[in-house]
Design a protein around this motif. Structure first.
Motif, PDB file in Angstrom:
ATOM      1  N   LEU A   3      50.238  34.895  36.894  1.00 34.40           N
ATOM      2  CA  LEU A   3      49.190  35.566  37.091  1.00 34.40           C
ATOM      3  C   LEU A   3      49.874  37.245  36.454  1.00 34.40           C
ATOM      4  O   LEU A   3      49.512  37.725  36.779  1.00 34.40           O
ATOM      5  CB  LEU A   3      49.194  35.130  38.408  1.00 34.40           C
ATOM      6  CG  LEU A   3      48.092  33.999  38.764  1.00 34.40           C
ATOM      7  CD1 LEU A   3      47.820  33.705  40.053  1.00 34.40           C
ATOM      8  CD2 LEU A   3      46.871  34.016  37.757  1.00 34.40           C
ATOM      9  N   LYS A  57      46.494  43.143  35.487  1.00 36.65           N
ATOM     10  CA  LYS A  57      45.995  43.327  36.395  1.00 36.65           C
ATOM     11  C   LYS A  57      44.528  43.142  35.981  1.00 36.65           C
ATOM     12  O   LYS A  57      44.093  41.861  36.997  1.00 36.65           O
ATOM     13  CB  LYS A  57      45.460  44.423  37.322  1.00 36.65           C
ATOM     14  CG  LYS A  57      44.970  44.274  39.018  1.00 36.65           C
ATOM     15  CD  LYS A  57      45.439  45.017  39.767  1.00 36.65           C
ATOM     16  CE  LYS A  57      43.944  45.302  40.759  1.00 36.65           C
ATOM     17  NZ  LYS A  57      44.273  46.095  42.047  1.00 36.65           N
ATOM     18  N   ARG A  81      45.056  39.465  35.278  1.00 39.06           N
ATOM     19  CA  ARG A  81      45.842  38.384  36.471  1.00 39.06           C
ATOM     20  C   ARG A  81      44.015  37.763  36.629  1.00 39.06           C
ATOM     21  O   ARG A  81      43.637  37.017  37.431  1.00 39.06           O
ATOM     22  CB  ARG A  81      46.528  39.063  38.000  1.00 39.06           C
ATOM     23  CG  ARG A  81      46.443  38.739  38.916  1.00 39.06           C
ATOM     24  CD  ARG A  81      47.311  39.162  39.628  1.00 39.06           C
ATOM     25  NE  ARG A  81      47.658  40.194  40.002  1.00 39.06           N
ATOM     26  CZ  ARG A  81      48.333  41.519  39.263  1.00 39.06           C
ATOM     27  NH1 ARG A  81      49.506  40.732  38.529  1.00 39.06           N
ATOM     28  NH2 ARG A  81      48.640  42.359  39.840  1.00 39.06           N
ATOM     29  N   LEU A  82      42.836  39.476  36.766  1.00 42.97           N
ATOM     30  CA  LEU A  82      42.086  38.930  37.694  1.00 42.97           C
ATOM     31  C   LEU A  82      41.033  38.050  36.487  1.00 42.97           C
ATOM     32  O   LEU A  82      40.259  36.855  36.909  1.00 42.97           O
ATOM     33  CB  LEU A  82      40.999  40.150  37.431  1.00 42.97           C
ATOM     34  CG  LEU A  82      39.792  41.059  37.678  1.00 42.97           C
ATOM     35  CD1 LEU A  82      39.578  40.593  39.415  1.00 42.97           C
ATOM     36  CD2 LEU A  82      39.374  41.973  37.662  1.00 42.97           C
ATOM     37  N   VAL A 130      41.681  34.172  38.099  1.00 44.39           N
ATOM     38  CA  VAL A 130      41.785  34.235  39.147  1.00 44.39           C
ATOM     39  C   VAL A 130      40.062  34.081  39.163  1.00 44.39           C
ATOM     40  O   VAL A 130      39.705  33.261  39.726  1.00 44.39           O
ATOM     41  CB  VAL A 130      41.977  35.289  39.987  1.00 44.39           C
ATOM     42  CG1 VAL A 130      41.182  35.319  41.655  1.00 44.39           C
ATOM     43  CG2 VAL A 130      43.088  35.605  40.255  1.00 44.39           C
ATOM     44  N   ASP A 162      52.494  40.550  43.493  1.00 45.90           N
ATOM     45  CA  ASP A 162      50.949  39.586  43.039  1.00 45.90           C
ATOM     46  C   ASP A 162      51.385  38.591  41.986  1.00 45.90           C
ATOM     47  O   ASP A 162      50.200  38.561  41.062  1.00 45.90           O
ATOM     48  CB  ASP A 162      50.122  40.699  42.476  1.00 45.90           C
ATOM     49  CG  ASP A 162      50.181  41.317  43.533  1.00 45.90           C
ATOM     50  OD1 ASP A 162      49.385  41.056  44.734  1.00 45.90           O
ATOM     51  OD2 ASP A 162      50.279  42.552  43.847  1.00 45.90           O
ATOM     52  N   PRO A 190      48.200  35.780  43.564  1.00 44.19           N
ATOM     53  CA  PRO A 190      47.373  37.534  43.609  1.00 44.19           C
ATOM     54  C   PRO A 190      46.862  37.799  44.704  1.00 44.19           C
ATOM     55  O   PRO A 190      45.282  37.959  44.333  1.00 44.19           O
ATOM     56  CB  PRO A 190      46.403  36.840  42.175  1.00 44.19           C
ATOM     57  CG  PRO A 190      46.032  34.747  42.972  1.00 44.19           C
ATOM     58  CD  PRO A 190      47.317  34.888  43.968  1.00 44.19           C
ATOM     59  N   ASP A 201      46.580  41.029  45.260  1.00 44.48           N
ATOM     60  CA  ASP A 201      45.317  42.164  44.940  1.00 44.48           C
ATOM     61  C   ASP A 201      44.008  42.144  44.254  1.00 44.48           C
ATOM     62  O   ASP A 201      43.591  42.996  44.932  1.00 44.48           O
ATOM     63  CB  ASP A 201      46.475  43.489  44.270  1.00 44.48           C
ATOM     64  CG  ASP A 201      46.849  42.763  42.785  1.00 44.48           C
ATOM     65  OD1 ASP A 201      46.815  41.281  42.283  1.00 44.48           O
ATOM     66  OD2 ASP A 201      47.386  42.963  41.834  1.00 44.48           O
ATOM     67  N   VAL A 202      44.029  41.338  43.174  1.00 48.77           N
ATOM     68  CA  VAL A 202      43.348  41.074  42.652  1.00 48.77           C
ATOM     69  C   VAL A 202      41.853  39.920  43.666  1.00 48.77           C
ATOM     70  O   VAL A 202      40.488  40.823  43.562  1.00 48.77           O
ATOM     71  CB  VAL A 202      43.218  40.056  41.447  1.00 48.77           C
ATOM     72  CG1 VAL A 202      44.002  40.642  40.323  1.00 48.77           C
ATOM     73  CG2 VAL A 202      43.390  38.772  41.374  1.00 48.77           C
TER      74      VAL A 202
END
Lengths: 78, 350
Positions: free
Chosen positions: A40, A51, A54-55, A58, B289, B293, B295-296
């Motif tokens: 991720l 990030k 990753r977002l 997710v 992370d 994950p 953080d998200v």
């Protein structure tokens, strides 16, 4: 692990890089990820872009949890 | 004298002596002659066969680039016009087993020659690729190399000389799910009655057609809305609080950990690391992370995109861990999650 958790009735989304292994262990909702040592993330992108990536993954995983499936389903990375 | 059987050996970066997990991203490469376990293989072949070349690829690279790596590897192999390929043995190394199996598949499909490999029965490569390779059953670690190589050599010579291959148990490879017609003295009805009589008398007997066992779990129903759901994180990537307080083993785990996430918004390098010994830990140790994950998910929780992130995460290391252990961990974990009102699980693997 995926299978034993799902056996108790909890939907599981499996985030993993080697999809064939996930298919043989019996995951039903699979979201393919980036790389084995950083599923991720991507150290080459820099913290902000990383990030974001990753977002996105997710969010895709969460969407998979909201999606009814009848059989093993790989949610392709878009 | 008959011609020597020519074989190409496929190895990962570790057994080729190039490096450990830090070199797992090595793209395909080739060497003349035998290397690493190939030396022992060569000895086991004696005068009857030779290792003409060795093709090497990092396990990470192969698994992350399955199609492209297969293509490159098969080209490298075909050049040497071998009679067959030996891949591994991979023991219980999952990614190595998958690579060996994938090599067997592409070699069969593109060159039309067989592959002999060696794996521990629980290696995921066995289930995925048993049809495409003759896989000798090995122990779960390289400690069983010495037992594995003569068995591999024996099968390799047999296949290389195109001798008839008998059934799995007799020849010493794992069942491939291939049925073969044979002539036997007793007809089917007699054999069936013999078997029944043996079964009734609790004597051992061998089925002629084992029924496949499918242990599939039906997909659980989707959650109605993640916005109202409590989501838990579970990983086989070995993320633990720094210092690995429960001393989860770096491979062949016998336990898992449950760790509090209250007040944790981000897995920092100062507080978290990975205990996993099956991949290069550099990136997970810099920022866990990348594997788990948190953080998200905290961000999505604050934005109201998920109901709640469960206040504990569960972690173990997935490499070399027996299926029985992993299943037992997960059953316990799932029981706790249900009791704690969790609605759905995100499970990450490396």
């Amino acid at each position: 692990m995926v299978k034993e958790i799902e056996r108790k009735g909890l939907p599981v989304v499996h985030l993993c890089t080697v999809v064939p292994i996930s298919l043989t262990v019996g995951a039903n909702r699979i979201v393919p990820t980036v790389a084995i040592p950083y599923p991720l993330g991507d150290p080459a992108l820099g913290p902000e872009k990383e990030k974001e990536l990753r977002l996105k993954l997710v969010k895709q995983a969460l969407q998979a949890l909201e999606t009814p499936v009848q059989e093993q389903t790989v949610f392709s990375r878009d | 004298m008959t011609q020597k059987v020519r074989l190409v050996h496929y190895l990962n970066q570790f057994f080729a002596g190039i490096g450990g997990e830090e070199k797992a991203d090595l793209p395909p490469a080739e060497r003349e002659g035998a290397l690493g376990p190939g030396i022992g293989l060569k000895a086991a072949l004696g005068q009857k066969g030779e290792v003409v070349a060795t093709v090497i690829c990092g396990d990470g690279y192969f698994n992350e680039n399955l199609a492209e790596a297969s293509k490159t590897v098969v080209k490298m192999i075909a050049k040497h016009k071998p009679d067959l390929v030996v891949a591994g043995p991979a023991f219980n190394a999952g990614r190595y087993g998958v690579a060996c199996g994938a090599v067997a598949k592409v070699v069969l499909e593109e060159i039309g020659i067989p592959t002999v490999s060696g794996m521990f029965a629980e290696n995921p490569g066995v289930d995925l690729y048993r049809k495409f390779a003759y896989i000798v059953e090995t122990g779960n670690s390289a400690a069983s190399m010495r037992q594995a190589l003569p068995k591999i050599a024996k099968l390799a010579l047999k296949l290389g000389r195109k001798e008839e291959m008998g059934p799995a148990e007799a020849e010493g490879y794992l069942q491939r799910g291939v049925r073969q017609n044979i002539f036997v003295a007793k007809r089917g009805s007699e054999r069936a009655l013999d078997m029944l009589a043996a079964k009734l008398n609790k004597r051992p007997f061998e089925t002629e057609y084992p029924l496949p066992t499918f242990d599939r779990v039906e997909p659980a129903p989707a959650v109605e809305a993640v916005k109202q759901s409590k989501i838990a994180l579970v990983t086989s990537g070995g993320i633990v609080p720094k210092g690995n307080p429960d001393r989860i083993e770096s491979s062949s785990a016998t336990k898992y950990g449950r760790y509090n996430l209250a007040g944790v918004d981000d897995l920092s390098a100062a507080s978290y690391e990975t205990a996993h010994g099956g991949y290069d830990p550099t990136y997970a140790n810099q920022d866990s992370d990348r594997v788990l994950p948190v953080d998200v998910l905290r961000q999505l929780e604050a934005e109201g995109e998920i109901g709640q992130l469960h206040s504990y995460f569960y972690s173990t290391t997935g490499n070399g861990t027996s299926v029985a252990n992993a299943a037992a961990f997960a059953a316990e974990i799932a029981g706790e999650l249900v009791n704690e009102g969790v609605h759905a699980v995100i499970l990450t693997s490396t």
